[in-house]
Motif scaffolding. Structure first.
Motif, mmCIF file in Angstrom:
data_model
loop_
_atom_site.group_PDB
_atom_site.id
_atom_site.type_symbol
_atom_site.label_atom_id
_atom_site.label_comp_id
_atom_site.label_asym_id
_atom_site.label_seq_id
_atom_site.Cartn_x
_atom_site.Cartn_y
_atom_site.Cartn_z
ATOM 1 N N HIS A 1 -14.562 -0.570 10.376
ATOM 2 C CA HIS A 1 -13.301 -1.020 9.322
ATOM 3 C C HIS A 1 -13.657 -1.012 8.136
ATOM 4 C CE1 HIS A 1 -10.540 -1.730 12.784
ATOM 5 N NE2 HIS A 1 -11.123 -3.029 13.087
ATOM 6 N N GLY B 1 1.515 0.365 7.145
ATOM 7 C CA GLY B 1 1.110 -0.435 8.419
ATOM 8 C C GLY B 1 -0.369 -0.555 8.286
ATOM 9 N N GLY C 1 -1.729 -3.386 9.236
ATOM 10 C CA GLY C 1 -2.454 -4.050 10.436
ATOM 11 C C GLY C 1 -3.041 -5.386 10.007
ATOM 12 N N PHE D 1 -6.457 -2.966 6.970
ATOM 13 C CA PHE D 1 -7.261 -1.512 6.653
ATOM 14 C C PHE D 1 -6.332 -0.686 6.352
ATOM 15 C CE2 PHE D 1 -9.380 -4.393 9.826
ATOM 16 C CZ PHE D 1 -10.311 -4.683 8.976
ATOM 17 N N LEU E 1 1.961 -3.445 3.690
ATOM 18 C CA LEU E 1 3.180 -3.472 4.439
ATOM 19 C C LEU E 1 2.818 -3.539 5.833
ATOM 20 C CD1 LEU E 1 6.300 -3.288 4.146
ATOM 21 C CD2 LEU E 1 5.830 -0.843 4.402
ATOM 22 N N ASP E 2 3.637 -4.155 6.509
ATOM 23 C CA ASP E 2 3.450 -4.045 8.078
ATOM 24 C C ASP E 2 4.722 -4.544 8.593
ATOM 25 O OD1 ASP E 2 0.897 -3.398 9.984
ATOM 26 O OD2 ASP E 2 2.347 -4.562 10.793
ATOM 27 N N SER E 3 5.077 -3.974 9.823
ATOM 28 C CA SER E 3 6.312 -4.611 10.343
ATOM 29 C C SER E 3 5.967 -5.657 11.439
ATOM 30 C CB SER E 3 6.935 -3.211 11.359
ATOM 31 O OG SER E 3 5.920 -2.788 12.116
ATOM 32 N N ARG F 1 0.906 -10.538 11.723
ATOM 33 C CA ARG F 1 -0.207 -9.810 10.882
ATOM 34 C C ARG F 1 -0.086 -10.145 9.379
ATOM 35 N NH1 ARG F 1 -0.475 -4.533 14.840
ATOM 36 N NH2 ARG F 1 -1.711 -5.837 16.372
ATOM 37 N N ARG G 1 9.866 -2.942 7.885
ATOM 38 C CA ARG G 1 9.457 -1.211 8.192
ATOM 39 C C ARG G 1 9.374 -0.447 7.124
ATOM 40 N NH1 ARG G 1 12.392 -0.515 14.304
ATOM 41 N NH2 ARG G 1 11.097 1.211 14.103
ATOM 42 N N ALA G 2 8.620 0.415 6.969
ATOM 43 C CA ALA G 2 8.257 1.498 5.826
ATOM 44 C C ALA G 2 9.605 2.051 5.576
ATOM 45 C CB ALA G 2 7.223 2.445 6.176
ATOM 46 N N GLU G 3 10.206 2.655 6.773
ATOM 47 C CA GLU G 3 11.550 3.373 6.582
ATOM 48 C C GLU G 3 12.868 2.499 6.013
ATOM 49 O OE1 GLU G 3 9.999 2.683 9.129
ATOM 50 O OE2 GLU G 3 10.794 3.669 10.913
ATOM 51 N N ARG H 1 -3.731 4.359 7.616
ATOM 52 C CA ARG H 1 -4.686 4.790 8.709
ATOM 53 C C ARG H 1 -4.271 4.157 9.808
ATOM 54 N NH1 ARG H 1 -10.752 2.052 9.626
ATOM 55 N NH2 ARG H 1 -9.548 0.684 10.862
ATOM 56 N N ALA H 2 -4.270 5.277 10.946
ATOM 57 C CA ALA H 2 -4.218 4.906 12.213
ATOM 58 C C ALA H 2 -2.751 4.339 12.439
ATOM 59 C CB ALA H 2 -4.989 3.775 13.061
ATOM 60 N N VAL H 3 -1.697 5.056 12.167
ATOM 61 C CA VAL H 3 -0.279 4.623 12.261
ATOM 62 C C VAL H 3 0.722 5.257 13.041
ATOM 63 C CG1 VAL H 3 1.709 3.951 11.117
ATOM 64 C CG2 VAL H 3 -0.287 2.847 10.195
HETATM 65 N N1 SAM Z 1 -3.968 0.638 9.504
HETATM 66 C C1 SAM Z 1 -4.519 -0.782 10.307
HETATM 67 C C2 SAM Z 1 -5.977 -0.112 10.737
HETATM 68 O O1 SAM Z 1 -6.248 1.100 10.320
HETATM 69 O O2 SAM Z 1 -6.439 -0.730 11.512
HETATM 70 C C3 SAM Z 1 -3.428 -0.845 11.325
HETATM 71 C C4 SAM Z 1 -3.212 0.350 12.413
HETATM 72 S S1 SAM Z 1 -2.202 -0.243 13.814
HETATM 73 C C5 SAM Z 1 -2.868 0.703 14.811
HETATM 74 C C6 SAM Z 1 -0.699 0.248 13.251
HETATM 75 C C7 SAM Z 1 -0.002 -0.828 12.294
HETATM 76 O O3 SAM Z 1 0.945 -0.080 11.894
HETATM 77 C C8 SAM Z 1 0.623 -2.084 13.117
HETATM 78 O O4 SAM Z 1 -0.019 -2.961 12.707
HETATM 79 C C9 SAM Z 1 2.071 -1.740 13.403
HETATM 80 O O5 SAM Z 1 2.700 -2.982 13.248
HETATM 81 C C10 SAM Z 1 2.219 -0.840 11.809
HETATM 82 N N2 SAM Z 1 3.407 0.055 11.874
HETATM 83 C C11 SAM Z 1 3.853 0.880 12.723
HETATM 84 N N3 SAM Z 1 5.016 1.388 12.320
HETATM 85 C C12 SAM Z 1 5.318 0.787 11.221
HETATM 86 C C13 SAM Z 1 6.511 0.959 10.025
HETATM 87 N N4 SAM Z 1 7.520 1.811 10.512
HETATM 88 N N5 SAM Z 1 6.418 0.502 8.988
HETATM 89 C C14 SAM Z 1 5.650 -0.649 8.865
HETATM 90 N N6 SAM Z 1 4.285 -0.623 9.418
HETATM 91 C C15 SAM Z 1 4.300 0.061 10.866
#
Ligand code: SAM
Length: 254
Positions: free
Chosen positions: A50, A87, A89, A92, A109-111, A115, A137-139, A163-165
């Protein structure tokens, strides 16, 4: 070890920064016991997978410094720019970047509301400033007519990271609308991209992006692959993007 790894990126921590990373680790483990933040809780693993991984973006910063000085509105000389982490989370890469580079202005930003609650606690306990959280949501936040206390977030940022979204097509639609012309979107991928890049080529250029390069390496003292994909915003994003919330995931542009 954490500090040896950081040295490989040219990062040296003050005592305050060291204790901020420790507090962050402790809060992550504590909150993870009653909410799902991460599957990784072992100390060394959190440091590597992380913290070090989040900070590995300095390799892309160095690349951009060498290749874009004077050619872009994005200045790395004083590490003062506006960045959004989509996203994020459990924070990170945004929180580790804020600890190491306190002058970067960061929006997380996170949905998922829970978190965001965790992140607000981290920001408060670590005494971080110049960092904001946004739930949604980002959109939705990238829409031209979406205003909040900051005004519009569309094309406001010098840098967008994620990362990882999602896969690259989806991610490009979620991220590129936030980036100013001449700014950058950096996606943390794990493998060198060929097929995924081919598939996402159309949406990247439709949204005003241009792929600059990929920086492929292993995290220090490990076999963990990291690939930082650097996309530059060369044109404004047409107003019809991003599409309605959910569509970039359900029907990625091909
Ligand atoms: N970036 C962090 C990491 O690398 O550990 C978290 C990754 S986690 C797998 C994906 C995150 O993206 C989740 O917390 C989820 O709520 C968020 N997410 C997914 N789609 C999203 C969207 N359309 N807008 C905002 N956040 C979103």
């Amino acid at each position: 070890m954490f500090e040896d790894d950081l040295r490989e990126f040219g990062i040296y921590l003050s005592d305050v920064q060291k204790s901020q990373f420790m507090q962050y680790y402790e809060l992550l483990v504590e909150w993870n016991s009653f909410m799902n933040l991460t599957s990784i809780t072992d100390y060394d693993e959190v440091m590597k997978k992380h913290f070090i991984d989040s900070l590995s973006i300095v390799k892309a910063f160095n690349y951009m410094n060498e290749n874009f000085v004077g050619k872009s509105g994005f200045s790395l000389s004083d590490m003062r720019f506006d960045m959004i982490d989509i996203g994020t989370g459990a924070g990170f890469p945004g929180i580790p970047l804020k600890i190491v580079f306190p002058d970067i202005k960061i929006t997380l930003l996170d949905s998922l509301q829970k978190r965001i609650k965790f992140l607000d606690e981290v920001i408060d306990k670590l005494g971080l400033s110049g960092i904001d959280t946004l739930h949604g949501r980002a959109e939705d936040y990238a829409k031209p007519d979406k205003l909040n206390k900051y005004g519009t977030l569309r094309e406001k940022y010098d840098l967008c990271v994620s990362r990882a979204v999602a896969n690259l097509s989806t991610l490009s639609e979620l991220c590129l609308p936030f980036v100013k012309k001449d700014g950058f979107f950096i996606s943390y991928k794990s493998e060198k991209l060929t097929d995924e890049l081919k598939e996402a080529g159309k949406v990247i250029s439709l949204l005003g992006g241009e792929v600059e390069d990929q920086i492929y390496f292993k995290l220090p003292d490990s076999d963990i692959n990291r690939n930082l994909l650097i996309i530059r915003k060369v044109k404004n994003t047409p107003e019809k993007f991003p599409r309605k919330a959910g569509l970039p995931v359900k029907e990625p542009i091909k």
